[in-house]
Scaffold this motif. Structure first.
Motif, PDB file in Angstrom:
ATOM      1  N   LYS A 248       0.839  -1.216   0.000  1.00 56.54           N
ATOM      2  CA  LYS A 248       0.000   0.000   0.000  1.00 56.54           C
ATOM      3  C   LYS A 248       0.869   1.258   0.000  1.00 56.54           C
ATOM      4  O   LYS A 248       0.565   2.222  -0.704  1.00 56.54           O
ATOM      5  CB  LYS A 248      -0.949  -0.019   1.210  1.00 56.54           C
ATOM      6  CG  LYS A 248      -2.114  -0.968   0.992  1.00 56.54           C
ATOM      7  CD  LYS A 248      -3.068  -0.955   2.146  1.00 56.54           C
ATOM      8  CE  LYS A 248      -2.841  -2.155   3.004  1.00 56.54           C
ATOM      9  NZ  LYS A 248      -3.706  -2.281   4.156  1.00 56.54           N
TER      10      LYS A 248
ATOM     11  N   GLU B  61       1.241   4.042  -3.329  1.00 55.70           N
ATOM     12  CA  GLU B  61       0.967   5.490  -3.230  1.00 55.70           C
ATOM     13  C   GLU B  61       2.035   6.333  -3.928  1.00 55.70           C
ATOM     14  O   GLU B  61       1.781   7.477  -4.266  1.00 55.70           O
ATOM     15  CB  GLU B  61       0.872   5.894  -1.750  1.00 55.70           C
ATOM     16  CG  GLU B  61      -0.510   5.598  -1.206  1.00 55.70           C
ATOM     17  CD  GLU B  61      -0.603   5.661   0.311  1.00 55.70           C
ATOM     18  OE1 GLU B  61      -1.725   5.660   0.799  1.00 55.70           O
ATOM     19  OE2 GLU B  61       0.454   5.696   0.989  1.00 55.70           O
TER      20      GLU B  61
ATOM     21  N   LEU C 152      -6.046   1.696  -4.728  1.00 51.19           N
ATOM     22  CA  LEU C 152      -4.796   2.420  -4.980  1.00 51.19           C
ATOM     23  C   LEU C 152      -4.299   2.195  -6.411  1.00 51.19           C
ATOM     24  O   LEU C 152      -3.657   3.058  -7.009  1.00 51.19           O
ATOM     25  CB  LEU C 152      -3.716   1.976  -3.982  1.00 51.19           C
ATOM     26  CG  LEU C 152      -3.936   2.429  -2.533  1.00 51.19           C
ATOM     27  CD1 LEU C 152      -3.040   1.673  -1.572  1.00 51.19           C
ATOM     28  CD2 LEU C 152      -3.675   3.940  -2.416  1.00 51.19           C
TER      29      LEU C 152
END
Ligand SMILES: C[S@@+](CC[C@H](N)C(=O)[O-])C[C@H]1O[C@@H](n2cnc3c(N)ncnc32)[C@H](O)[C@@H]1O
Length: 220
Positions: A121, A125, A149
């Motif tokens: 994660k 980003e 995402l």
């Protein structure tokens, strides 16, 4: 958990139709088996090759590298272009680097593979957009977070392929779910509903391997 999503004889029949794999992949399969490292099942490997042949992606993203088996097979199927693959474990990342070096020495034409070590994660980003295909094969409870995402990173008309979505059949039948897997199964069901009803996706759930979801990002 014994439950499987297709009958054993059907699985065996399908597998004997698959092209024979070479020594490079046979050695990786042996390593995975000896060390209990989960890698894509043979029919899922073939499905990834087929998707690459059809989609002809230039940039591919993989979440969950392990020893680099699926990244290598995708790199060889692509022949050129780039794969970014994300792995959390130091041990797995080191093994994958060795795999990618061997692949580069053994085969002339392949995509270039960039291994990104870190928590998926957090890594997602920070990535630049522009992927044509994404393969999600990491922590099953986090697939929905990965997808949210990943979607802004994928080109319209791109593909998102999620592995293990039927989780040995448990996702389809409460009676098959051991207590310790209840949360994963609940989250995987939520994920499958999410990708099946998402307005920007067209999704098909396939009962191959441990269950694969193929999602197409609609071109508005
Ligand atoms: C099923 S294996 C990947 C197998 C690989 N795609 C193949 O078929 O050759 C899942 C991998 O995801 C990694 N992983 C699990 N959680 C992760 C996370 N949060 N971020 C990045 N990698 C993670 C695990 O360490 C493991 O190596």
């Amino acid at each position: 958990m014994e439950a499987k999503i297709v009958e054993k004889q059907v699985e065996a029949y399908i597998r004997q139709l698959l092209p024979e794999r070479d020594a490079f992949f046979a050695a990786l399969e042996q390593t995975a088996e000896i060390s209990y490292i989960p890698i894509v099942q043979p029919e899922v490997a073939q499905f990834l090759r087929l998707m690459i042949a059809l989609k002809k992606p230039v940039r591919v993203l993989e979440i969950g590298t392990a020893i680099g088996y699926s990244a290598s097979l995708m790199a060889l199927a692509m022949q050129a272009g780039e794969i970014d693959t994300i792995e959390l474990s130091d041990e797995m990342a080191a093994a994958a680097q060795t795999t990618f070096q061997k692949m580069e020495q053994s085969f002339e034409r392949h995509a270039s593979v960039r291994l990104i070590k870190g928590e998926a994660k957090t890594v997602l980003e920070a990535l630049d957009a522009g992927y044509d295909m994404v393969f999600i094969d990491a922590a099953k409870s986090h697939y929905k977070a990965y997808l949210n995402l990943v979607m802004p990173l994928v080109n319209a008309g791109g593909l998102i392929i999620s592995d293990n979505v039927l989780y040995k059949g448990t996702v389809a039948d409460d009676a098959l779910v051991p207590k310790k897997h209840k949360t994963i199964v609940k989250r995987m069901r939520e994920y499958l509903t999410y990708i099946s009803t998402h307005p920007s996706l067209t999704t098909s759930v396939l009962s191959i391997g441990d269950g694969v979801a193929l999602s197409y990002i609609k071109e508005e």
